[in-house]
Structure formats: C-alpha cells, structure tokens
Design an enzyme around this catalytic site. Structure first.
Site, PDB file in Angstrom:
ATOM      1  N   PRO A 229       0.758  -1.091  -0.021  1.00 17.52           N
ATOM      2  CA  PRO A 229       0.014   0.171   0.079  1.00 17.52           C
ATOM      3  C   PRO A 229       0.746   1.374   0.091  1.00 17.52           C
ATOM      4  O   PRO A 229       1.224   1.655   1.019  1.00 17.52           O
ATOM      5  CB  PRO A 229      -0.848  -0.056   1.382  1.00 17.52           C
ATOM      6  CG  PRO A 229       0.101  -1.053   2.222  1.00 17.52           C
ATOM      7  CD  PRO A 229       0.600  -1.841   1.228  1.00 17.52           C
ATOM      8  N   ASP A 405       5.632   2.222   2.625  1.00 18.13           N
ATOM      9  CA  ASP A 405       4.906   0.992   2.776  1.00 18.13           C
ATOM     10  C   ASP A 405       3.945   1.509   3.806  1.00 18.13           C
ATOM     11  O   ASP A 405       4.612   1.636   5.308  1.00 18.13           O
ATOM     12  CB  ASP A 405       5.658  -0.212   3.016  1.00 18.13           C
ATOM     13  CG  ASP A 405       4.857  -1.541   3.180  1.00 18.13           C
ATOM     14  OD1 ASP A 405       3.471  -1.305   3.602  1.00 18.13           O
ATOM     15  OD2 ASP A 405       5.210  -2.620   2.933  1.00 18.13           O
ATOM     16  N   HIS A 406       2.587   1.565   3.853  1.00 24.83           N
ATOM     17  CA  HIS A 406       1.898   2.059   4.945  1.00 24.83           C
ATOM     18  C   HIS A 406       1.547   1.015   5.890  1.00 24.83           C
ATOM     19  O   HIS A 406       1.055   1.424   6.963  1.00 24.83           O
ATOM     20  CB  HIS A 406       0.555   2.660   4.337  1.00 24.83           C
ATOM     21  CG  HIS A 406      -0.204   3.725   4.895  1.00 24.83           C
ATOM     22  ND1 HIS A 406       0.098   4.032   6.238  1.00 24.83           N
ATOM     23  CD2 HIS A 406      -1.085   4.597   4.729  1.00 24.83           C
ATOM     24  CE1 HIS A 406      -0.391   5.178   6.910  1.00 24.83           C
ATOM     25  NE2 HIS A 406      -1.282   5.513   5.699  1.00 24.83           N
ATOM     26  N   ARG A 407       1.937  -0.051   5.636  1.00 24.84           N
ATOM     27  CA  ARG A 407       1.807  -1.190   6.802  1.00 24.84           C
ATOM     28  C   ARG A 407       2.753  -0.903   7.954  1.00 24.84           C
ATOM     29  O   ARG A 407       2.645  -1.229   8.888  1.00 24.84           O
ATOM     30  CB  ARG A 407       1.949  -2.528   6.305  1.00 24.84           C
ATOM     31  CG  ARG A 407       0.672  -2.910   5.090  1.00 24.84           C
ATOM     32  CD  ARG A 407       1.375  -4.319   4.697  1.00 24.84           C
ATOM     33  NE  ARG A 407       2.493  -4.351   3.733  1.00 24.84           N
ATOM     34  CZ  ARG A 407       3.096  -5.096   3.232  1.00 24.84           C
ATOM     35  NH1 ARG A 407       2.553  -6.324   3.237  1.00 24.84           N
ATOM     36  NH2 ARG A 407       4.243  -5.026   2.644  1.00 24.84           N
ATOM     37  N   ILE A 409       4.764   1.938   8.047  1.00 29.22           N
ATOM     38  CA  ILE A 409       5.029   3.514   8.294  1.00 29.22           C
ATOM     39  C   ILE A 409       3.610   4.369   8.106  1.00 29.22           C
ATOM     40  O   ILE A 409       3.058   4.216   7.178  1.00 29.22           O
ATOM     41  CB  ILE A 409       6.082   4.115   7.240  1.00 29.22           C
ATOM     42  CG1 ILE A 409       7.537   3.140   7.381  1.00 29.22           C
ATOM     43  CG2 ILE A 409       6.269   5.616   7.515  1.00 29.22           C
ATOM     44  CD1 ILE A 409       8.361   3.633   6.429  1.00 29.22           C
TER      45      ILE A 409
END
Length: 433
Positions: A229, A405-407, A409
C-alpha cells in the site's frame, strides 16, 4: 597440460539457478575471463567466466540444469594449472534489474492463475514446472494465465521466450472470446490484464525487444506495486548553502579524478534520518506482525544505464564520509553503465534513492523496492522565492518524493522523516557529526 575443474563462483545468495546457455563447445580455446555459461536467476543474468586460459575438454552441465556455488561446470586443459578453479571469484554479470525479484517480505507471492478463474488457460502444473523457461518468463506467463506446457519455445534448445508466450496468448484470445470469457479474464492476483490489441490495423507498427533489465525487473515492480500500500509524501529542502559547499568540494575532487555530487550528501543525510527513524530501515517480518529492525545502513541508488535502471548498493554507508561515498558512487555507476556489476553489488540495500535531478521533473511516485519499506525520489532543484520573515529571498530548493509502505510507516512518521532530511540538508554542518 593439466586438467582444471571450473566451478560456479560466489554468486551471492542465489541457489539452484538455471543454466540458460552454454557459450562454448568441447575443443574451444578460451582466454581468462571469457564467458563459459550463462545463468539466469529471478534477479539477473550472470555469466560464469573462465578463471584461466585453456581448451575446453569436457562440459559437465546442460541447458536447463540448475547450479549453485561450487557446482562443476566444465573441465579445462591448461598449461601448468592447479587442481581447482578459485570458487570465490565473482562472475561477470550482465545488466540486472533496479530491484530484487522476490516476493515482498510479509506477503505471499501472487496466487497461481487457476482455470476456474482464467478462461484463458487450463494450466497443467506438472508441465508448467518442467517447461524450459526462465523464472522471469514463468512470472510473465502466470500474469497472463498462459500455460507453458502448451507453448513451443523458439529460443536456443527450445527455450521459451517472452514473444512465444505473447504469441500463444494472442492465439488463445479469440477462443476465449468465443466461449464467452473475456480475453485474459484473470491475470496475476486475479486482476484482468490489458486486452490484446492488433495495433497494425491503425497504422505501421514494429516490435522492439525490451532490454533484459526491463524484462526481469518488470514482474518485481508489478508485484511490489500490487502488494504494497504505497503512499508518497512530498517535501522541499533548502540546499542553497549545502550546494555552495558541494561545489567547492567538487572543484577540488575534479583535480583528483572524481566528482562530488549532491547525491553523496543525500546518502549521508539519509543515513542520519534512518538512525533517527529506524522504521524506515526495517522490513516487515514474514509473519506480518513484526518489523525486522536492521542495525546496518546499506543505501541503494538508481543508476541510469543504456539498458535501463540498475540499483547498486553502497554498503555500510554510515561508516563512510562524503569523499569516500563520492568515489564509490562514481565507481559503481561506471560499472553499471559498462554492465560489470556483480550480484553482491546489488544486494542488501536497506533504503533506496532514485534521483532524476540531472534530467528534470518536479515530483514523481517511486515504487518501493521490496522488501525495503521506503524509497526517496529526487528531482531537479530550482531557485524559488522563500519568505525569511521580512522579505522574499532566492533559495535553491530540492523537491523530495518519499514513497513508503503504509503497513510499516504511517503518515505522521513519514512527515517526521522528511522533516529530518530537510533539517539536515538545510545546514551542511549537521551532516559532519
């Protein structure tokens, strides 16, 4: 004359790599460093060179065999040779992709296309696994839903090439449409591929072969884009004073045969920012519930070459100064352009920088190089009026595009990381600590 066993040298972390070409025959004379066989991993193609000059007495591998470090390749007749080839010698490597072609850490590889979902191919898994095709071609076939067991290869020794897969797919598309299923109804991860179009009916066309780098890196980039993501945070850094100091260093460096570019300072600043925000120097654990915190700082950088982008890695960048980083950037960039990078030169990065500053642009969205969790994109700096509290003054501003990577950060942490970079680049003295 003496017989010399030539074995596969150190090729990094790769094992069971397919042999795609035998470049010599029995009776051939070879010189030291002449390529003997060609290997292809998910990440790169590699040539195994001859360690010494000699005559090929016996070849111990065939196309399609898999080899690892230490595997016997062939036997050379040499003048006064020892008993064994030095296994630690690194192979000459042909151009490789800007990213590691592996499934991102914490994510499973894309599911194999099933006939129940595709409408294009009733895949024979047994035949698929035995097909004479490279890992990148297998990935391409799975994305299209192509059944390799039904495809006849046009390459050397019947090896299946990319165009063979494309031609097979074109042939199955009309049948799929006639059966009521859309052409290529399901590609990688169940996402429909782009429909096949006969562009020649609109005007003249020509098929131009993609470079090997693009063929190998494409599936990895696609996988990263689908699995991660992505979010991109935009920021600007005032590098007015830093660039003046850089030019002074560069003038001195030119007399010594190297250059000091802005990228050297960005590498140095990135290491400091990574230390302040360790999450950016991590990877997602395979169980998906933890982050792997890394205690080393290896910075990858995208190098533009005639064959496409490659990503050499500056190892232990935290232990190096601006001059040492500058020399290493120049050396690795030259090797990349000449196609001389070896597998270890492109492995182990914890963070990547992609700079388009020499070309232009105002911002872009770089794709995270999994299993890393962030990548920094740079475009050309520009003079802009900046308010100093009393008046507008001209300042040299550097646009920065930070994809993450929004998972691993969140947005607030990304903003803090970018603010740290901005702060460090705003005063060159902060980089000297």
């Amino acid at each position: 004359m003496s017989a010399l066993d030539v074995t596969v040298p150190d090729i990094g972390d790769f094992t069971d790599i397919p042999v795609i070409s035998i470049l010599v025959g029995v009776g051939d004379s070879v010189d030291a460093e002449d390529p003997l066989i060609e290997l292809e991993s998910d990440k790169a193609t590699m040539e195994v060179p001859s360690p010494v000059a000699g005559v090929v007495k016996e070849i111990k591998v065939s196309e399609g065999d898999t080899v690892s470090m230490g595997s016997l390749v062939l036997i050379l007749e040499t003048e006064g040779a020892g008993d064994a080839a030095p296994a630690a010698q690194a192979p000459a490597e042909s151009p490789a992709p800007a990213v590691v072609d592996k499934a991102p850490v914490g994510m499973a590889p894309p599911a194999e296309t099933q006939a129940s979902k595709s409408g294009v191919a009733n895949v024979n898994e047994s035949g698929f696994k035995k097909a004479h095709a490279s890992p990148s071609i297998r990935a391409f076939a799975r994305q299209l839903g192509a059944d390799l067991s039904q495809i006849k290869g046009s390459g050397r020794g019947g090896r299946i090439l990319r165009e063979d897969v494309t031609e097979w797919f074109k042939g199955t598309a009309p049948a799929a449409a006639a059966s009521g299923a859309p052409a290529g109804a399901s590609g990688g991860m169940g996402i429909p591929p782009i429909p096949v179009v006969d562009f020649s009916k609109f005007g003249p066309t020509e098929d131009v072969e993609m470079s090997r780098i693009k063929k190998l890196s494409g599936p990895a980039l696609h996988r990263s884009w689908l699995n991660i993501p992505h979010v991109t945070h935009q920021e600007e850094a005032d590098i007015t004073d830093l660039d003046k100091y850089r030019k002074e260093m560069d003038n001195q460096a030119k007399t010594e045969g190297y250059r000091v570019t802005l990228l050297s300072f960005i590498v140095k600043a990135s290491v400091s920012a990574l230390k302040a925000h360790w999450e950016f120097n991590s990877s997602i654990h395979p169980d998906g519930d933890k982050l792997i915190r890394k205690g080393y700082y290896n910075i990858g950088f995208a190098a533009d070459t005639p064959n496409g982008l490659m990503v050499p890695v500056i190892k232990d960048a935290d232990r190096k100064g601006i001059i040492e980083i500058s020399r290493e950037l120049a050396d690795l960039s030259a090797q990349a352009r000449e196609g001389k990078l070896k597998a270890p030169d492109m492995q182990g990065a914890t963070f990547t920088i992609s700079s388009l500053g020499g070309i232009g642009g105002t911002s872009f969205t770089p794709i995270v190089n999994a299993p890393e969790v962030a990548i920094l994109g740079l475009t050309r700096s520009k003079m802009a009026p900046v308010w100093d509290g009393e008046q507008f003054v001209p300042r040299n501003m550097l646009p920065m595009s930070l994809s993450y990577d929004h998972r691993a950060i969140d947005g607030a942490l990304a903003a803090r990381f970018a603010a740290t970079l901005k702060h460090l680049l705003g005063d060159v003295r902060r980089l000297m600590h």
